[in-house]
Design an enzyme around this catalytic site. Structure first.
Site, PDB file in Angstrom:
ATOM      1  N   PRO A   1       5.420  12.878  36.578  1.00  0.00           N
ATOM      2  CA  PRO A   1       4.189  12.214  37.035  1.00  0.00           C
ATOM      3  C   PRO A   1       3.861  11.054  36.092  1.00  0.00           C
ATOM      4  O   PRO A   1       4.078  11.169  34.883  1.00  0.00           O
ATOM      5  CB  PRO A   1       3.132  13.321  36.933  1.00  0.00           C
TER       6      PRO A   1
ATOM      7  N   LEU B   1       3.358  12.196  29.626  1.00  0.00           N
ATOM      8  CA  LEU B   1       4.680  12.830  29.523  1.00  0.00           C
ATOM      9  C   LEU B   1       5.806  11.802  29.347  1.00  0.00           C
ATOM     10  O   LEU B   1       6.975  12.105  29.550  1.00  0.00           O
ATOM     11  CB  LEU B   1       4.935  13.723  30.747  1.00  0.00           C
TER      12      LEU B   1
ATOM     13  N   SER C   1       6.728   6.111  31.328  1.00  0.00           N
ATOM     14  CA  SER C   1       7.025   4.671  31.186  1.00  0.00           C
ATOM     15  C   SER C   1       8.191   4.465  30.220  1.00  0.00           C
ATOM     16  O   SER C   1       9.047   3.606  30.446  1.00  0.00           O
ATOM     17  CB  SER C   1       5.783   3.884  30.748  1.00  0.00           C
TER      18      SER C   1
ATOM     19  N   ALA D   1      10.630   6.609  29.737  1.00  0.00           N
ATOM     20  CA  ALA D   1      11.842   7.065  30.429  1.00  0.00           C
ATOM     21  C   ALA D   1      12.340   6.006  31.415  1.00  0.00           C
ATOM     22  O   ALA D   1      13.541   5.736  31.493  1.00  0.00           O
ATOM     23  CB  ALA D   1      11.571   8.389  31.138  1.00  0.00           C
TER      24      ALA D   1
ATOM     25  N   ASP E   1       8.057   7.785  21.927  1.00  0.00           N
ATOM     26  CA  ASP E   1       8.484   8.091  23.295  1.00  0.00           C
ATOM     27  C   ASP E   1       9.871   7.521  23.594  1.00  0.00           C
ATOM     28  O   ASP E   1      10.717   8.200  24.178  1.00  0.00           O
ATOM     29  CB  ASP E   1       7.506   7.496  24.321  1.00  0.00           C
TER      30      ASP E   1
HETATM   31  O1  PMV Z   1      -0.360  10.211  25.415  1.00  0.00           O
HETATM   32  P1  PMV Z   1       0.899   9.739  24.807  1.00  0.00           P
HETATM   33  O2  PMV Z   1       2.062  10.585  25.126  1.00  0.00           O
HETATM   34  O3  PMV Z   1       1.135   8.285  24.999  1.00  0.00           O
HETATM   35  O4  PMV Z   1       0.784   9.995  23.230  1.00  0.00           O
HETATM   36  C1  PMV Z   1      -0.024   9.263  22.396  1.00  0.00           C
HETATM   37  C2  PMV Z   1       0.191   9.751  21.015  1.00  0.00           C
HETATM   38  C3  PMV Z   1      -0.704   9.071  19.989  1.00  0.00           C
HETATM   39  O5  PMV Z   1      -0.383   9.666  18.734  1.00  0.00           O
HETATM   40  C4  PMV Z   1      -2.164   9.334  20.278  1.00  0.00           C
HETATM   41  C5  PMV Z   1      -0.475   7.589  19.912  1.00  0.00           C
HETATM   42  C6  PMV Z   1       0.885   7.167  19.426  1.00  0.00           C
HETATM   43  O6  PMV Z   1       1.243   6.015  19.717  1.00  0.00           O
HETATM   44  O7  PMV Z   1       1.569   7.940  18.741  1.00  0.00           O
END
Ligand code: PMV
Length: 287
Positions: free
Chosen positions: A71, A76, A79, A81, A123
């Site tokens: 989703p 998760l 973007s 991926a 990510d």
């Molecule tokens: O919500 P997500 O998966 O984009 O995670 C953000 C994680 C943070 O630590 C709040 C920000 C970051 O860039 O690490």
């Protein structure tokens, strides 16, 4: 024609604290995004700013087709991926011979420009290499021994803004550093304890519960996240916490194989979407 896929991720521990150079643990999960790229003289303008930026950065023209098991806007890593799979497919289709490390760096650049300079490399790194990763600040990342956890993710279906949540923590840190700093330090300590208890799911679960409470204390909670976390724990999970930026988005629970259906049912019973999954150790791969 080249088809590649890349996995999504969850933040297991340390989100928000990583923004201030503290450690965090993220893990690739099974659901993935699959991207097909075909060289063509007529460039089809992509709808996604991430895909458009991939073609611009790699300086090629082509058509693209995307299928996603993740989703979007749920914390998760969809973007990242999409970006990693698109770069890999372009790399293959146009024989550009980039290494995975180069792909991970390019993917971070794509996210930075599509998100106005606000993107951590977590990510894109996790999506490229798969597995479990310890991150510290923006520079240091190292793969941890992969664990075969049974994960149930609960998507609140409440959309959230990562930059808004990061801004909220920054404000607390500016206005009340005496409150914010010890919370961030405690989150860092919990992350380090978790790293040393990867094979002890009960203790890992306790640490998740503590980390969740501290995210609430930082002001990045949401009533739906609290509801899902409590429902998962009552259904027998070892632990449950928000994953990612908070304020909506997703939570995850770790459970025994025998309790995961009950935990997923409890989450669905709160009008949220449950995803039962486990670690992905492949990262980006050719399909
Ligand atoms: O919500 P997500 O998966 O984009 O995670 C953000 C994680 C943070 O630590 C709040 C920000 C970051 O860039 O690490």
């Amino acid at each position: 024609m080249a088809t590649w896929s890349a996995p999504g991720k969850v933040f297991l521990f340390g989100e928000h604290a990583v923004v201030y150079g503290k450690p965090g643990i993220a893990m690739a999960i099974k659901p993935r995004v699959i991207v097909t790229v075909r060289e063509s003289r007529y460039h089809q303008k992509p709808n996604s700013p991430y895909i458009a930026e991939c073609f611009r950065l790699m300086d090629v023209k082509g058509s693209v087709y995307v299928r996603s098991q993740l989703p979007s806007s749920s914390g998760l890593g969809s973007s990242a991926a999409v970006t990693v799979a698109t770069l890999c497919a372009i790399n293959d289709e146009f024989e550009l011979k980039k290494t995975k490390t180069e792909i991970a760096d390019l993917a971070h650049q794509v996210e930075m420009s599509a998100q106005n300079g606000r993107a951590s490399a977590t990510d894109t790194y996790v999506s490229t290499f798969g597995g479990m990763v310890l991150v510290r600040g923006s520079e240091k990342r190292r793969l941890l021994p992969p664990q075969n956890f049974s994960l149930v993710i609960g998507n609140t279906l409440v959309s959230h803004s990562t930059s808004e949540m990061v801004g909220k923590v920054a404000e607390l840190r500016k206005n009340s550093p005496d409150i914010a700093e010890p919370i961030l330090d405690s989150i860092a300590a919990i992350t380090m304890h978790a790293m040393h208890n990867l094979d002890n799911q009960k203790e890992f679960g306790n640490l998740m519960n503590m980390n969740h409470a501290l995210l609430d204390a930082l002001g990045v909670g949401h009533p739906m996240l609290s509801k899902l976390v409590l429902a998962a724990r009552s259904a027998g999970a070892y632990g449950a916490k928000t994953t990612g930026a908070g304020g909506g988005g997703s939570m995850y629970a770790i459970c025994s194989k025998s309790s995961r259906n009950r935990v997923a049912g409890a989450i669905e019973g709160c009008d949220a979407r449950a995803i039962t999954t486990t670690i992905d150790t492949d990262g980006a791969r050719k399909e």
